[in-house]
Scaffold this motif. Structure first.
Motif, short mmCIF file in Angstrom:
data_model
loop_
_atom_site.label_atom_id
_atom_site.label_comp_id
_atom_site.label_asym_id
_atom_site.label_seq_id
_atom_site.Cartn_x
_atom_site.Cartn_y
_atom_site.Cartn_z
N MET A 61 0.83 -1.20 0.00
CA MET A 61 0.00 0.00 0.00
C MET A 61 0.87 1.25 0.00
O MET A 61 0.63 2.19 -0.78
CB MET A 61 -0.92 -0.01 1.22
N ALA A 62 1.89 1.28 0.87
CA ALA A 62 2.75 2.46 0.95
C ALA A 62 3.44 2.73 -0.38
O ALA A 62 3.50 3.88 -0.85
CB ALA A 62 3.77 2.26 2.07
N ARG A 63 3.94 1.69 -1.01
CA ARG A 63 4.62 1.87 -2.30
C ARG A 63 3.66 2.26 -3.41
O ARG A 63 4.04 2.90 -4.38
CB ARG A 63 5.38 0.60 -2.68
N SER A 64 2.38 1.88 -3.26
CA SER A 64 1.40 2.22 -4.30
C SER A 64 1.13 3.71 -4.36
O SER A 64 0.58 4.22 -5.35
CB SER A 64 0.08 1.46 -4.05
N LEU A 65 1.52 4.45 -3.31
CA LEU A 65 1.31 5.89 -3.29
C LEU A 65 2.28 6.62 -4.20
O LEU A 65 2.07 7.78 -4.54
CB LEU A 65 1.44 6.42 -1.85
N GLY A 66 3.38 5.96 -4.60
CA GLY A 66 4.36 6.58 -5.48
C GLY A 66 5.25 7.58 -4.75
O GLY A 66 4.91 8.09 -3.68
N GLU A 67 6.42 7.85 -5.32
CA GLU A 67 7.34 8.85 -4.77
C GLU A 67 7.58 8.67 -3.27
O GLU A 67 7.41 9.58 -2.48
CB GLU A 67 6.83 10.27 -5.05
N VAL A 68 7.99 7.47 -2.91
CA VAL A 68 8.28 7.18 -1.51
C VAL A 68 9.64 7.76 -1.15
O VAL A 68 10.63 7.48 -1.85
CB VAL A 68 8.26 5.66 -1.25
N PRO A 69 9.75 8.57 -0.10
CA PRO A 69 11.07 9.10 0.29
C PRO A 69 12.06 7.96 0.56
O PRO A 69 11.68 6.91 1.06
CB PRO A 69 10.75 9.88 1.57
N GLU A 70 13.32 8.19 0.24
CA GLU A 70 14.33 7.14 0.34
C GLU A 70 14.41 6.53 1.74
O GLU A 70 14.46 5.30 1.87
CB GLU A 70 15.69 7.68 -0.10
N PRO A 71 14.39 7.33 2.83
CA PRO A 71 14.43 6.71 4.17
C PRO A 71 13.22 5.81 4.44
O PRO A 71 13.34 4.77 5.08
CB PRO A 71 14.44 7.91 5.12
N VAL A 72 12.05 6.21 3.92
CA VAL A 72 10.85 5.40 4.11
C VAL A 72 10.95 4.12 3.28
O VAL A 72 10.59 3.04 3.74
CB VAL A 72 9.59 6.20 3.74
N GLU A 73 11.44 4.24 2.05
CA GLU A 73 11.60 3.06 1.20
C GLU A 73 12.56 2.07 1.85
O GLU A 73 12.31 0.85 1.84
CB GLU A 73 12.12 3.46 -0.18
N HIS A 74 13.64 2.55 2.42
CA HIS A 74 14.58 1.66 3.11
C HIS A 74 13.89 0.96 4.28
O HIS A 74 14.06 -0.25 4.49
CB HIS A 74 15.79 2.43 3.61
#
Length: 267
Positions: free
Chosen positions: A57-70
């Protein structure tokens, strides 16, 4: 239960769509605008309550900040395989479920549906058991053919001695992906920045074991749904993230009355 819930929604003018996977949650900046389904259809909405697996769900929002993606990359789920066995016996053992710790068996839990309530067996003189197998997507057992899984479950149940010589008539396999959030050591330090990022979106709530990455039981998940609905309908301001088995005080401080949920700490 869920068929009746769906019927109630329909009666009250709502719409329930099944077999409709969501590709992404749409947004304009920090404001939620709807969802896009797998076939490209768009459903416009100012509020979205999501039970999608937290990381997807979080990734489906697009443009995930790098710290959050990690942080998201450090959060994992575990799958469950349910192998149902139809047994020609009406009284195998008295328990509703049994946890299995014997290392020579692959199953981790056995559920005997006959022992929950008479309505479940409807007078049948036979028993349906469910044997659970837990794994990850890259484990060989996840893609093992159904008949091999049924054979494994049959061997496991026979090895327990619980069958009392009864015959296994047939079986059925159900695979449940990402149904257990993995509480690995240090997972909270990865979950926290994800939660804080999601809180910045207007019109987005996440609930349930999948959606909130919380090891909820069904009662907690239903409570989250009720609170999320009250946030939409009444702008109640409930903190959904506070509902969990880790936070018993929150659940104990709320009761459900005929008129809805009451926070007894405020009354």
């Amino acid at each position: 239960v869920y068929e009746r819930m769906a019927a109630s929604i329909t009666r009250n003018g709502g719409r329930v769509e099944t077999s409709t996977p969501v590709r992404c949650i749409m947004r304009e900046g920090k404001r939620i605008t709807g969802v896009e389904t797998a076939d490209g259809s768009v459903i416009h909405a100012s509020r979205v309550i999501s039970t999608m697996p937290f990381t997807l769900m979080a990734r489906s929002l697009g443009e995930v900040p790098e710290p959050v993606e990690h942080a998201l990359s450090q959060l994992t789920f575990r799958n469950t395989i349910l192998v149902y066995l139809h047994i020609d016996h009406a009284d195998l053992f008295p328990d509703q479920w049994l946890y299995i710790h014997s290392p020579e068996l692959r199953t981790g839990r056995i559920t005997n549906f006959r022992n929950w309530a008479p309505e479940l067996h409807g007078g049948s003189r036979k028993t349906i058991l469910a044997l659970e197998y837990w794994c990850h997507h890259d484990d060989a057992v996840w893609t093992q053919p159904d008949q091999e899984l049924i054979a494994t479950a049959t061997r496991d149940i026979k090895a327990t001695g619980l069958l009392q010589g009864a015959h296994v008539e047939d079986g059925k396999v159900l695979r449940l992906p990402r149904c257990y959030p993995v509480y690995a050591k240090g997972y909270k330090q990865h979950l926290t920045p994800c939660v804080e990022w999601l809180k910045t979106f207007e019109g987005l709530q996440v609930i349930g074991r999948y959606g909130a990455f919380k090891y909820n039981n069904q009662d907690h998940s239903i409570l989250m749904g009720i609170l999320a609905a009250e946030n939409v309908i009444k702008n109640a301001g409930h903190d959904i993230w506070s509902v969990n088995t880790d936070y018993e005080d929150y659940q104990e401080a709320a009761i459900i009355s005929e008129s809805g949920l009451v926070d007894v700490t405020r009354s």
